[in-house]
Design a protein around this motif. Structure first.
Motif, PDB file in Angstrom:
ATOM      1  N   SER A   1      -9.248   4.189  16.056  1.00 11.26           N
ATOM      2  CA  SER A   1      -7.917   3.729  16.452  1.00 11.26           C
ATOM      3  C   SER A   1      -6.754   4.641  16.132  1.00 11.26           C
ATOM      4  O   SER A   1      -5.649   4.337  16.515  1.00 11.26           O
ATOM      5  CB  SER A   1      -7.637   2.338  15.892  1.00 11.26           C
TER       6      SER A   1
ATOM      7  N   SER B   1     -12.367   3.516  11.302  1.00  7.67           N
ATOM      8  CA  SER B   1     -11.192   3.059  12.039  1.00  7.67           C
ATOM      9  C   SER B   1     -10.282   4.235  12.375  1.00  7.67           C
ATOM     10  O   SER B   1      -9.557   4.209  13.358  1.00  7.67           O
ATOM     11  CB  SER B   1     -10.446   1.966  11.284  1.00  7.67           C
TER      12      SER B   1
ATOM     13  N   PRO C   1       5.225  -2.154  18.808  1.00  3.04           N
ATOM     14  CA  PRO C   1       6.285  -2.111  19.812  1.00  3.04           C
ATOM     15  C   PRO C   1       6.183  -3.295  20.765  1.00  3.04           C
ATOM     16  O   PRO C   1       5.109  -3.873  20.941  1.00  3.04           O
ATOM     17  CB  PRO C   1       6.010  -0.801  20.553  1.00  3.04           C
TER      18      PRO C   1
ATOM     19  N   HIS D   1       4.904   0.884   6.323  1.00  2.00           N
ATOM     20  CA  HIS D   1       5.430   0.069   7.411  1.00  2.00           C
ATOM     21  C   HIS D   1       4.474   0.115   8.582  1.00  2.00           C
ATOM     22  O   HIS D   1       3.982   1.176   8.954  1.00  2.00           O
ATOM     23  CB  HIS D   1       6.779   0.632   7.885  1.00  2.00           C
ATOM     24  N   LEU D   2       4.273  -1.049   9.161  1.00  2.00           N
ATOM     25  CA  LEU D   2       3.391  -1.143  10.313  1.00  2.00           C
ATOM     26  C   LEU D   2       4.238  -1.655  11.463  1.00  2.00           C
ATOM     27  O   LEU D   2       4.791  -2.749  11.392  1.00  2.00           O
ATOM     28  CB  LEU D   2       2.290  -2.148   9.964  1.00  2.00           C
ATOM     29  N   ASP D   3       4.376  -0.840  12.496  1.00  2.00           N
ATOM     30  CA  ASP D   3       5.255  -1.204  13.605  1.00  2.00           C
ATOM     31  C   ASP D   3       4.479  -1.524  14.869  1.00  2.00           C
ATOM     32  O   ASP D   3       3.616  -0.752  15.285  1.00  2.00           O
ATOM     33  CB  ASP D   3       6.206  -0.027  13.926  1.00  2.00           C
TER      34      ASP D   3
ATOM     35  N   GLU E   1      -6.970  -5.660  10.850  1.00  9.47           N
ATOM     36  CA  GLU E   1      -7.140  -4.539   9.926  1.00  9.47           C
ATOM     37  C   GLU E   1      -5.921  -4.407   9.027  1.00  9.47           C
ATOM     38  O   GLU E   1      -6.034  -4.159   7.831  1.00  9.47           O
ATOM     39  CB  GLU E   1      -7.304  -3.289  10.751  1.00  9.47           C
TER      40      GLU E   1
ATOM     41  N   SER F   1       3.575  -3.118  23.551  1.00  8.06           N
ATOM     42  CA  SER F   1       2.184  -2.854  23.194  1.00  8.06           C
ATOM     43  C   SER F   1       1.253  -3.776  23.974  1.00  8.06           C
ATOM     44  O   SER F   1       1.614  -4.918  24.288  1.00  8.06           O
ATOM     45  CB  SER F   1       1.998  -3.080  21.697  1.00  8.06           C
ATOM     46  N   ASP F   2       0.052  -3.272  24.230  1.00  7.98           N
ATOM     47  CA  ASP F   2      -0.962  -4.082  24.911  1.00  7.98           C
ATOM     48  C   ASP F   2      -1.322  -5.314  24.119  1.00  7.98           C
ATOM     49  O   ASP F   2      -1.827  -6.293  24.652  1.00  7.98           O
ATOM     50  CB  ASP F   2      -2.241  -3.257  25.128  1.00  7.98           C
TER      51      ASP F   2
ATOM     52  N   LYS G   1      -3.849   3.014  18.063  1.00  8.17           N
ATOM     53  CA  LYS G   1      -4.100   2.335  19.332  1.00  8.17           C
ATOM     54  C   LYS G   1      -3.041   1.293  19.609  1.00  8.17           C
ATOM     55  O   LYS G   1      -2.462   0.724  18.678  1.00  8.17           O
ATOM     56  CB  LYS G   1      -5.448   1.607  19.200  1.00  8.17           C
ATOM     57  N   TYR G   2      -2.808   1.014  20.856  1.00  6.48           N
ATOM     58  CA  TYR G   2      -1.882  -0.038  21.282  1.00  6.48           C
ATOM     59  C   TYR G   2      -0.439   0.261  20.908  1.00  6.48           C
ATOM     60  O   TYR G   2       0.384  -0.643  20.863  1.00  6.48           O
ATOM     61  CB  TYR G   2      -2.254  -1.412  20.695  1.00  6.48           C
ATOM     62  N   GLY G   3      -0.155   1.504  20.639  1.00  6.13           N
ATOM     63  CA  GLY G   3       1.227   1.841  20.337  1.00  6.13           C
ATOM     64  C   GLY G   3       1.664   1.490  18.926  1.00  6.13           C
ATOM     65  O   GLY G   3       2.830   1.611  18.572  1.00  6.13           O
ATOM     66  N   VAL G   4       0.720   1.079  18.115  1.00  8.00           N
ATOM     67  CA  VAL G   4       1.060   0.685  16.747  1.00  8.00           C
ATOM     68  C   VAL G   4       1.306   1.929  15.892  1.00  8.00           C
ATOM     69  O   VAL G   4       0.577   2.909  15.991  1.00  8.00           O
ATOM     70  CB  VAL G   4      -0.081  -0.160  16.140  1.00  8.00           C
ATOM     71  N   THR G   5       2.319   1.882  15.063  1.00  8.19           N
ATOM     72  CA  THR G   5       2.628   3.015  14.190  1.00  8.19           C
ATOM     73  C   THR G   5       2.550   2.588  12.743  1.00  8.19           C
ATOM     74  O   THR G   5       3.144   1.589  12.355  1.00  8.19           O
ATOM     75  CB  THR G   5       4.070   3.508  14.452  1.00  8.19           C
ATOM     76  N   LYS G   6       1.810   3.347  11.953  1.00  6.98           N
ATOM     77  CA  LYS G   6       1.724   3.052  10.516  1.00  6.98           C
ATOM     78  C   LYS G   6       2.468   4.156   9.787  1.00  6.98           C
ATOM     79  O   LYS G   6       2.105   5.322   9.904  1.00  6.98           O
ATOM     80  CB  LYS G   6       0.266   3.105  10.056  1.00  6.98           C
TER      81      LYS G   6
END
Lengths: 281, 406
Positions: free
Chosen positions: B122, B118, A203, A199-201, A164, A206-207, B144-149
């Motif tokens: 998510s 989405s 960690p 910004h897309l972070d 995505e 993360s799974d 989801k999955y700890g992702v940060t935007k």
């Protein structure tokens, strides 16, 4: 179903001859690297490698190993030629791109050698199409000299997490900035577009993160227009490995599972963008 | 200003970062609204149907998101009460400073909430932070999955955007489940600009596509549907009344109402006076104000038109007040168009009896784009140019688009 082509005249054997029950095993991978019209094909005993390059900055390779084919034979040590990838794809998908379940296009590929066209025999439902595609002198390919010993940072992510993000990349940004670090933000994708920065972070815990080996903080920028085509490979893949070396060269390797569950690889190599400007936060 | 919007059904959400207070974890949501981030996303989608800029105004009673269209004939506001948020800090207003407000490009904001599915699937928490000193509006989505935007959007300071309207002063009120209206408008072509709502005998409510007088009756398709009084939750209308408004702008609000499962209340009065659509919830208040087409025959308040008679209106009653007249003069090239049907005035109570000098109040909020084209298409196009999609196209132009005609 595989079928054999007539043998070459005067008992010569083909430099390259291969059979594939399901042409999609080949065409879907080729589509993942189809961002230029022409490609260089290299056939060796291990299989087929199709390379596409652009701007002397980016190179994509699709690997279809010999085991994927029902028959794969290369006469010399290697056979190499340049061919129109657009035409090749059009031929491979001549019976249409959408398929009914249970049907597939069978393929037989023959190449007599230097100067000869690539012959394709495609069959579906009893209908046979014969294609002859002219080949050219192969180009000299870029050598990114990227090997595992020179890798500084490496992560392996499940593709699901990136799909995505790549599809929605802010294309008004000229660059895609990739930060990899043993500390926060660990793995960050950044764009600097008209609206502002994004910004897309991800960690490290993360799974989605299958492997995280970052020894040094690196921030590199790549021309977004060059990397955008890799979205196709990402869409097909289940996993992606992202590696950078000391010069900031980027290697993206996509693990793709085909319809029969076999594994193939597509990789993208990209040079960092030379025009370094201050990153916005 | 800083606020945190709770997420939906997302597992693996990270906890709040340092400096972020959390409130007790049960969703501060009514049975109507589910996860909050998609609600915000849908609100932005709705607002994007109105204008090109999104105005953000934090207030003590909540965060208000607003938009106005370029011809000032449509205004929408979504007020999210503090309870909607997991954390809401509007910032501090000093004795001389107001709470900070800003506007951003709608496209940029919309891009963040582009994919509603989405968002639902998510996105967990959403953090909105206004950093005046860095000139950035920060939107951070925890996914989801700890992702940060994290999105850092450029903004512009702006004046307060407020349409003045009063639902109490409207003569007619209707309340219907969003589903009913959605099912009704589906019968009209998607490109249809205006629709007329009417009250008929037996308390029936009609919806009919608006057709301009000049259109040839034999070449125009008219769609009309009637709704029974009992399909509405409440009906308090003046019998025999009708009102024409822009359907396109209404559709945006309608999708929001449908998704949130909230009943829609419609307030309207005489033709020419603004029509107000409202949605109410314990944590959300939505208003959509649309200018309506003035009746040619109606005797609406005759304004002090300043005797500007070079606008060849078929009747001076068309212009309802001075402000819309001024707008017409700005927008009408060559002065030959008919006076527009009135926009609702901003910052002035309705009906307007104010002096031209008071217009300075709206300067700050004036968008850069010239309004006249779109404005015309709302109220002139329907009268001047037949053959737009939604109405049967005629081969000949019945009204020239230039000087010296009526």
């Amino acid at each position: 179903m595989p079928f054999s082509a007539p043998p070459a005249a005067s008992g010569e054997r083909y430099a390259l001859s291969a059979s594939l029950d399901n042409a999609r095993h080949l065409s879907s991978l080729l589509r993942a690297v189809h961002f230029q019209d022409h490609a260089t094909c290299l056939a060796t005993a291990s299989g087929l490698r199709v390379t596409v390059e652009d701007a002397k900055c980016i190179q994509a390779n699709a690997f279809i190993q010999a085991e994927i084919f029902q028959e794969f034979s290369v006469q010399e040590e290697s056979v190499m030629f340049r061919i129109s990838l657009s035409v090749l794809l059009d031929c491979l998908t001549i019976f249409g791109t959408s398929s009914l379940p249970g049907t597939s296009t069978a393929l037989r590929m023959c190449y007599r050698g230097y100067g000869y066209p690539l012959m394709l025999f495609l069959e579906e439902g009893g209908v046979v199409t014969v294609c002859k595609i002219n080949t050219q002198e192969p180009d000299e390919l870029l050598d990114f000299d990227f090997c595992s010993t020179k890798v500084v940072n490496k992560i392996i992510l499940q593709s699901e997490g990136l799909r995505e993000a790549f599809a929605e990349l802010d294309m008004t940004s000229e660059v895609l900035q990739i930060t990899m670090s043993p500390d926060k933000p660990y793995f960050r994708l950044s764009t600097f577009g008209n609206a502002g920065s994004a910004h897309l972070d991800y960690p490290r815990d993360s799974d989605l993160m299958e492997a995280f080996h970052c020894s040094q903080t690196q921030t590199n920028r790549y021309k977004i227009s060059l990397l955008k085509p890799s979205t196709k490979a990402l869409a097909l893949s289940c996993k992606v490995s992202i590696r950078t070396d000391a010069q900031g060269f980027l290697s993206l390797q996509y693990m793709i599972r085909n319809e029969d569950g076999q594994i193939c690889f597509v990789e993208y190599y990209c040079c960092p963008d030379e025009n370094i400007t201050e990153a916005e936060l | 200003m800083k606020c945190v919007i709770a997420g939906g059904n997302v597992k693996g959400e990270r906890g709040l970062g340092p400096g972020e207070r959390s409130v007790p974890a049960e969703p501060c949501l009514t049975p109507h609204t589910l996860s909050s981030s998609p609600v915000l996303g849908r609100a932005v989608h709705s607002l994007s149907r109105i204008g090109d800029e999104l105005y953000l105004e934090p207030t003590e009673s909540g965060l208000s998101l607003r938009a106005v269209n370029s011809s000032r004939s449509g205004f929408a506001s979504f007020l999210f009460a503090p309870l909607f948020f997991q954390l809401y800090e509007p910032g501090s207003a000093g004795p001389e400073t107001e709470l900070f407000r800003c506007k951003v490009h709608m496209k940029s904001f919309l891009g963040i909430f582009r994919s509603l599915p989405s968002l639902e699937k998510s996105v967990g928490k959403c953090l909105i932070l206004l950093k005046p000193r860095a000139s950035r509006l920060v939107l951070q989505l925890h996914c989801k999955y700890g992702v940060t935007k994290t999105h850092n959007l450029a903004f512009q300071e702006c004046e307060r955007l407020q349409a003045v309207f009063d639902t109490q002063s409207c003569a007619s009120h209707l309340c219907a489940p969003a589903r009913l209206l959605a099912d009704a408008v589906v019968h009209f072509p998607p490109m249809l600009a205006e629709v007329t709502l009417g009250t008929g005998p037996g308390g029936k409510i009609s919806l009919r596509n608006y057709v301009e007088d000049e259109a040839e009756p034999s070449k125009t398709m008219v769609t009309e549907l009637w709704l029974a009084e009992d399909e509405f939750q409440s009906v308090a209308v003046t019998p025999g009344s009708h009102i024409t408004f822009c359907l396109k702008e209404f559709r945006g609000l309608l999708s929001f109402a449908e998704a949130s499962n909230l009943p829609l209340t419609i307030h309207f009065d005489e033709p020419g006076r603004p029509m107000i659509f409202t949605l109410d919830d314990t944590v959300l208040e939505v208003h959509l104000v649309l200018a309506t087409l003035s009746d040619l025959q109606s005797n609406s308040q005759s304004p002090s038109t300043n005797g500007v008679s070079h606008l060849p209106a078929p009747s001076d009653d068309f212009a309802d007040d001075l402000e819309s007249y001024m707008v017409a003069m700005e927008t009408g090239e060559g002065d030959s168009e008919r006076a527009p049907s009135p926009t609702f005035p901003l910052h002035t109570p309705w009906p307007a009896q104010r002096e031209p000098e008071e217009e300075k109040e709206e300067e700050g909020a004036v968008p850069g784009t010239p309004p006249h084209k779109k404005f015309r298409s709302l109220f002139f196009g329907s009268v001047m140019t037949p053959g737009r999609p939604g109405v049967a196209t005629t081969q000949e132009v019945l009204a020239e688009d230039s000087e010296g005609e009526s």
